[in-house]
Design a protein around this motif. Structure first.
Motif, PDB file in Angstrom:
ATOM      1  N   UNK A 121      -7.789  -1.745   1.648  1.00 37.50           N
ATOM      2  CA  UNK A 121      -6.927  -0.631   1.253  1.00 37.50           C
ATOM      3  C   UNK A 121      -7.316  -0.085  -0.116  1.00 37.50           C
ATOM      4  N   UNK A 122      -7.380   1.236  -0.264  1.00 39.74           N
ATOM      5  CA  UNK A 122      -7.657   1.818  -1.580  1.00 39.74           C
ATOM      6  C   UNK A 122      -6.434   1.700  -2.486  1.00 39.74           C
ATOM      7  N   UNK A 123      -6.634   1.654  -3.798  1.00 40.38           N
ATOM      8  CA  UNK A 123      -5.510   1.436  -4.726  1.00 40.38           C
ATOM      9  C   UNK A 123      -4.392   2.472  -4.609  1.00 40.38           C
ATOM     10  N   UNK A 124      -4.731   3.722  -4.257  1.00 30.99           N
ATOM     11  CA  UNK A 124      -3.691   4.756  -4.224  1.00 30.99           C
ATOM     12  C   UNK A 124      -2.606   4.430  -3.215  1.00 30.99           C
ATOM     13  N   UNK A 125      -2.950   3.689  -2.147  1.00 31.11           N
ATOM     14  CA  UNK A 125      -1.987   3.441  -1.082  1.00 31.11           C
ATOM     15  C   UNK A 125      -0.802   2.625  -1.589  1.00 31.11           C
ATOM     16  N   UNK A 126      -1.066   1.644  -2.448  1.00 34.40           N
ATOM     17  CA  UNK A 126       0.025   0.833  -2.984  1.00 34.40           C
ATOM     18  C   UNK A 126       0.966   1.681  -3.839  1.00 34.40           C
ATOM     19  N   UNK A 127       0.402   2.619  -4.580  1.00 35.61           N
ATOM     20  CA  UNK A 127       1.237   3.528  -5.377  1.00 35.61           C
ATOM     21  C   UNK A 127       2.088   4.416  -4.474  1.00 35.61           C
ATOM     22  N   UNK A 128       1.520   4.858  -3.358  1.00 35.90           N
ATOM     23  CA  UNK A 128       2.256   5.698  -2.423  1.00 35.90           C
ATOM     24  C   UNK A 128       3.428   4.936  -1.792  1.00 35.90           C
ATOM     25  N   UNK A 129       3.218   3.666  -1.514  1.00 40.57           N
ATOM     26  CA  UNK A 129       4.315   2.853  -0.969  1.00 40.57           C
ATOM     27  C   UNK A 129       5.419   2.704  -2.003  1.00 40.57           C
ATOM     28  N   UNK A 130       5.053   2.480  -3.267  1.00 40.84           N
ATOM     29  CA  UNK A 130       6.057   2.348  -4.325  1.00 40.84           C
ATOM     30  C   UNK A 130       6.891   3.625  -4.453  1.00 40.84           C
ATOM     31  N   UNK A 131       6.272   4.762  -4.185  1.00 37.94           N
ATOM     32  CA  UNK A 131       6.994   6.037  -4.222  1.00 37.94           C
ATOM     33  C   UNK A 131       7.810   6.278  -2.948  1.00 37.94           C
ATOM     34  N   UNK A 132       7.704   5.366  -1.990  1.00 42.40           N
ATOM     35  CA  UNK A 132       8.374   5.492  -0.696  1.00 42.40           C
ATOM     36  C   UNK A 132       7.933   6.767   0.017  1.00 42.40           C
ATOM     37  N   UNK A 133       6.641   7.078  -0.084  1.00 42.34           N
ATOM     38  CA  UNK A 133       6.084   8.238   0.600  1.00 42.34           C
ATOM     39  C   UNK A 133       6.194   8.029   2.107  1.00 42.34           C
ATOM     40  N   UNK A 134       6.809   8.953   2.845  1.00 43.51           N
ATOM     41  CA  UNK A 134       7.015   8.752   4.283  1.00 43.51           C
ATOM     42  C   UNK A 134       5.737   8.437   5.063  1.00 43.51           C
ATOM     43  N   UNK A 135       4.628   9.112   4.748  1.00 43.16           N
ATOM     44  CA  UNK A 135       3.383   8.849   5.469  1.00 43.16           C
ATOM     45  C   UNK A 135       2.936   7.407   5.261  1.00 43.16           C
ATOM     46  N   UNK A 136       3.013   6.935   4.015  1.00 40.47           N
ATOM     47  CA  UNK A 136       2.618   5.552   3.722  1.00 40.47           C
ATOM     48  C   UNK A 136       3.534   4.563   4.436  1.00 40.47           C
ATOM     49  N   UNK A 137       4.835   4.868   4.475  1.00 41.86           N
ATOM     50  CA  UNK A 137       5.782   3.978   5.149  1.00 41.86           C
ATOM     51  C   UNK A 137       5.521   3.948   6.655  1.00 41.86           C
ATOM     52  N   UNK A 138       5.186   5.108   7.235  1.00 39.22           N
ATOM     53  CA  UNK A 138       4.885   5.146   8.668  1.00 39.22           C
ATOM     54  C   UNK A 138       3.668   4.291   8.983  1.00 39.22           C
ATOM     55  N   UNK A 139       2.668   4.315   8.102  1.00 40.13           N
ATOM     56  CA  UNK A 139       1.486   3.471   8.291  1.00 40.13           C
ATOM     57  C   UNK A 139       1.874   1.995   8.200  1.00 40.13           C
ATOM     58  N   UNK A 140       2.772   1.668   7.270  1.00 45.14           N
ATOM     59  CA  UNK A 140       3.243   0.282   7.165  1.00 45.14           C
ATOM     60  C   UNK A 140       3.975  -0.145   8.430  1.00 45.14           C
ATOM     61  N   UNK A 141       4.722   0.766   9.050  1.00 51.10           N
ATOM     62  CA  UNK A 141       5.415   0.436  10.297  1.00 51.10           C
ATOM     63  C   UNK A 141       4.410   0.077  11.382  1.00 51.10           C
TER      64      UNK A 141
END
Length: 427
Positions: free
Chosen positions: A352-372
């Motif tokens: 995973x690239x570092x930006x993805x963890x920041x996106x999850x911390x922001x509760x970005x819907x796209x990142x959360x959908x990927x986590x699902x």
């Protein structure tokens, strides 16, 4: 009045010059989606391309090794702007994950076996060799290495031995023997004790990775990932349901970041490991990369890709998200990859690239959908005790946090964990 009949207008369409071979043969328009176009997906037909892009893609993902993958589109953008030493990376990540408070151990960790280990530690080592070691991999060819060879290596590497004992204690804490007089709380205290000792002894090794400690460092990295996933921090029972879900997502983000970090710090040990008798542990071949995903899984990923394409808030991250989703496709085990199913799934967080963890911390819907989606993959290997119900909890937490408009993703994910109507996240 006579009305002149009008001829129906001719329909024009843009010619698909880079379509798949199957659509070209059938002379139908191809949507050029990779790794399988929608027409081939619907027909359950093999989808192949002759364009340079897809040839490079297929060549690139022909085979991969766990914790030692070669440069990929997802990994070439992984280098941090301010590179850290392996020791600094480990020190930054692990303290945030370590259980707190941790009871003091009997003595400062020693490099002498007889000075450090007690009778109950011998019981933990016995449990590891007879039980826990058999749960690290489903490959019969590799189980012998984890059961017999790695413990022998640990006798000269105290940090590895402490990690083995912590993992064994965690196994017993979750599934105590029926004839045991010790409580789960007793084993949890041993987990914290050996976890603390393993971390303190391991950190100095990262300053000088060499042929002597390389194999033990690599073995430690694999076992530490299993240990970390088996040690979730309990959620505060006083939190609201939504706050519990957010807290669990943040906890999982930390765990996934730790897996990524462990991969980074162990990479320098891989060349030494490849030259050791344990090199078979690296040979996890990805054989099903040309087989398309199940129809419903591919549809969900394409829905997320459409959101990436249309969300103006993440336009600068489009390429990064595309690589993350392509990697997610790749790390979705196919039918003939059951033996190393868990290892293949865990190939996703290590790249995973570092930006993805920041996106999850922001509760970005796209990142959360990927986590699902990742939660569904984890749930598919919930038989592994050190994963257990993590995937199910992750899906439920994400379903609570995603805003309206993501119902298709959450419904699919909840259906795949077997709880389409249960929205409660257990503490």
């Amino acid at each position: 009045m006579h009305h002149q009949s009008q001829m129906p207008s001719r329909k024009f369409h843009t010619k698909s010059r880079h379509g798949c071979n199957e659509c070209k043969h059938r002379k139908v328009k191809c949507d050029e989606a990779r790794p399988s176009c929608l027409r081939c997906l619907n027909r359950r037909a093999p989808c192949t391309y002759t364009s340079p892009f897809i040839q490079d893609y297929q060549k690139e993902w022909a085979s991969v090794t766990f914790l030692a993958s070669s440069a990929t589109p997802a990994s070439t953008s992984l280098a941090p702007s301010n590179p850290e030493s392996p020791s600094q990376t480990f020190q930054r990540l692990v303290p945030t994950f370590s259980p707190s408070p941790a009871p003091a151990i009997d003595a400062i960790p020693s490099t002498k076996f007889e000075d450090t280990y007690r009778s109950h530690d011998m019981a933990l080592l016995h449990h590891y060799t007879t039980n826990t070691s058999m749960t690290i991999t489903r490959s019969a060819a590799l189980q012998h290495i984890w059961q017999m060879v790695i413990p022998k290596l640990a006798f000269s590497s105290p940090y590895l031995l402490h990690c083995i004992l912590a993992l064994s204690a965690s196994h017993l804490a979750q599934r105590p023997p029926l004839d045991s007089t010790n409580s789960s709380h007793h084993y949890q205290s041993l987990v914290r004790e050996h976890h603390r000792a393993a971390v303190s002894l391991f950190r100095p090794q990262l300053e000088n990775i060499n042929p002597q400690n390389g194999p033990a460092i690599f073995a430690f990295s694999v076992l530490f990932i299993c240990l970390s996933l088996s040690m979730p921090t309990p959620l505060d029972s006083l939190l609201s349901q939504r706050d519990k879900c957010k807290s669990f997502i943040m906890q999982m983000n930390t765990s996934i970041r730790l897996i990524r970090g462990i991969h980074d710090v162990s990479l320098p040990s891989v060349p030494h490991f490849q030259e050791s008798p344990f090199h078979q542990l690296l040979l996890i071949e990805k054989t099903g990369h040309k087989e398309p995903l199940s129809f419903d899984a591919e549809v969900i990923i394409r829905l997320i890709e459409q959101s990436v394409d249309t969300d103006p808030a993440i336009v600068s991250l489009k390429d990064g998200y595309t690589a993350v989703l392509q990697r997610l496709r790749y790390c979705n085990p196919r039918r003939d990859e059951k033996t190393e199913q868990t290892a293949i799934i865990l190939m996703w967080p290590v790249a995973l690239p570092p930006f993805f963890f920041d996106e999850v911390e922001k509760m970005r819907p796209v990142a959360l959908a990927i986590l699902a989606f990742f939660g569904v993959l984890l749930h598919s290997v919930s038989k592994e005790w050190w994963i257990d119900d993590i995937g199910k909890k992750l899906v439920k937490a994400v379903a609570e946090m995603l805003p309206r408009g993501w119902e298709s993703v959450t419904a699919w994910a909840k259906m795949n964990i077997g709880n389409p109507y249960d929205y409660t996240l257990a503490v």
